[in-house]
Design an enzyme around this catalytic site. Structure first.
Site, short mmCIF file in Angstrom:
data_model
loop_
_atom_site.label_atom_id
_atom_site.label_comp_id
_atom_site.label_asym_id
_atom_site.label_seq_id
_atom_site.Cartn_x
_atom_site.Cartn_y
_atom_site.Cartn_z
N LEU A 16 0.76 -1.30 -0.38
CA LEU A 16 0.49 0.15 -0.07
C LEU A 16 0.58 1.30 -0.11
CD1 LEU A 16 -2.68 -1.22 2.40
CD2 LEU A 16 -3.06 -0.91 -0.21
N ASP A 56 15.83 3.09 9.58
CA ASP A 56 15.86 2.49 10.32
C ASP A 56 14.35 2.77 11.73
OD1 ASP A 56 16.31 0.56 13.06
OD2 ASP A 56 18.65 1.44 12.78
N ASN A 83 2.30 3.45 7.89
CA ASN A 83 2.74 2.16 7.18
C ASN A 83 3.23 1.23 7.11
OD1 ASN A 83 1.16 0.73 5.13
ND2 ASN A 83 2.86 1.46 4.11
N SER A 134 -3.78 0.70 10.31
CA SER A 134 -4.13 -1.06 11.45
C SER A 134 -4.45 -1.75 10.59
CB SER A 134 -4.98 0.10 12.59
OG SER A 134 -4.80 -1.27 13.24
N TYR A 149 0.37 -9.70 16.49
CA TYR A 149 0.13 -8.79 15.47
C TYR A 149 -0.39 -8.21 16.20
CZ TYR A 149 -1.55 -6.61 10.70
OH TYR A 149 -1.89 -6.21 9.81
N LYS A 153 -2.04 -3.94 16.83
CA LYS A 153 -2.66 -3.49 16.32
C LYS A 153 -3.66 -2.94 16.92
CE LYS A 153 -0.82 -3.24 11.67
NZ LYS A 153 0.26 -2.68 11.50
N THR A 184 -0.97 -7.04 -2.27
CA THR A 184 0.08 -6.89 -2.03
C THR A 184 0.95 -7.62 -1.53
OG1 THR A 184 -0.25 -5.67 1.09
CG2 THR A 184 -1.15 -5.11 -0.82
#
Length: 277
Positions: A16, A56, A83, A134, A149, A153, A184
């Site tokens: 994205l 970084d 992002n 998110s 994960y 989020k 993606t």
């Protein structure tokens, strides 16, 4: 759209982020784009409106230098898109402290630090937009094998809701973007961490891992170009949403979570309200 505004986009080398950079440059917009690898950004464009930056995310000094270089080059930052991020598969028992902390360093603390560095400029301007990318996995955690994960989020959603209230007096607006599955490279090896020490007992987690790597990857229903176009559209909306879900799957999963919470509230209402003095 207002092509005089300056965008700063993290995690812009693929997915994205890359699509967003390309669509914005096509509209004549000034864009600063970051990635771990500067080389991965340099092939995107030679446009004078484009500033590629190697960053970084685990280093606040690196982030500070990127923000300062954007200001030096373009004079302002109007829209920040946080992002950068990656998925980490593995049950909680399988994942090491280091694997989970690395996931948080990129998905949460990188976002915290970029936002912290950009806010003084937006506050001085008395305007700005922040899009925190998110996931539907930040709204519903019903994804076995994605505890780390989902935790990152959910953190992004929580901090974004609080941030929106904090910066509202300065004319800064925050939108949480919660995509479902988009086609993606997010489920490829470069964006999907797997546990170093998997446990055979977690059969459901292995099944989830295989499904994401073999069946879902490359067959996601979401069109990333349409997702990016929607984000760009939201940048010009006077009163943008705090929660922006993208994808039919995200829409349906969000409502399923809302209905489940409502069911729990009503089923246990007597116990819930009985705890008051």
């Amino acid at each position: 759209m207002d092509n005089k505004k300056v965008w700063l986009i993290t995690g812009a080398s693929k997915g994205l982020g890359r699509s967003l950079v390309l669509q914005l440059l096509g509209k004549g917009v000034k864009v600063a784009a970051t990635s771990r690898s500067l080389a991965a950004l340099e092939d995107i464009s030679q446009d004078s409106n484009y500033l590629p930056l190697g960053v970084d995310l685990a280093s606040e000094d690196s982030i500070q230098m990127a923000v300062a270089e954007t200001i030096r080059q373009f004079g302002r930052i109007d829209i920040l898109v946080n992002n950068a991020g990656y998925a980490q598969i593995g049950s909680l028992e399988e994942l090491s402290d280091g694997e989970i902390r690395d996931n948080f360093d990129v998905n949460v603390f990188g976002l915290f630090n970029f936002t912290r560095q950009v806010l003084p400029y937006m506050r001085a301007q008395q305007s700005g937009r922040i899009f925190n990318i998110s996931s539907i996995a930040g709204f519903t955690g019903n994804f076995p094998g994605f505890s780390s994960y989902c935790a990152t989020k959910f953190a992004v959603d929580g901090l974004s809701e609080s941030l929106a209230a904090e910066v509202k007096p300065f004319g800064i607006k925050v939108t949480i973007v919660s995509p479902g599955y988009f086609r993606t490279a997010f489920l490829s090896n470069s964006s999907l961490g797997v546990p170093a020490n998997p446990l055979a007992a977690y059969e459901s987690v292995r099944a989830t891992q295989e499904a994401h790597q073999q069946q879902i990857n490359g067959n996601q229903p979401g069109d990333p170009e349409k997702a990016v176009a929607t984000i760009i559209e939201m940048a010009d909306v006077a009163q943008p949403p705090l929660h922006l879900f993208l994808g039919q799957d995200a829409y349906e999963m969000a409502y399923k979570k809302i209905e489940a919470v409502k069911a729990d509230l009503e089923a246990w209402k007597a116990q819930t309200v009985a705890t008051s003095y």
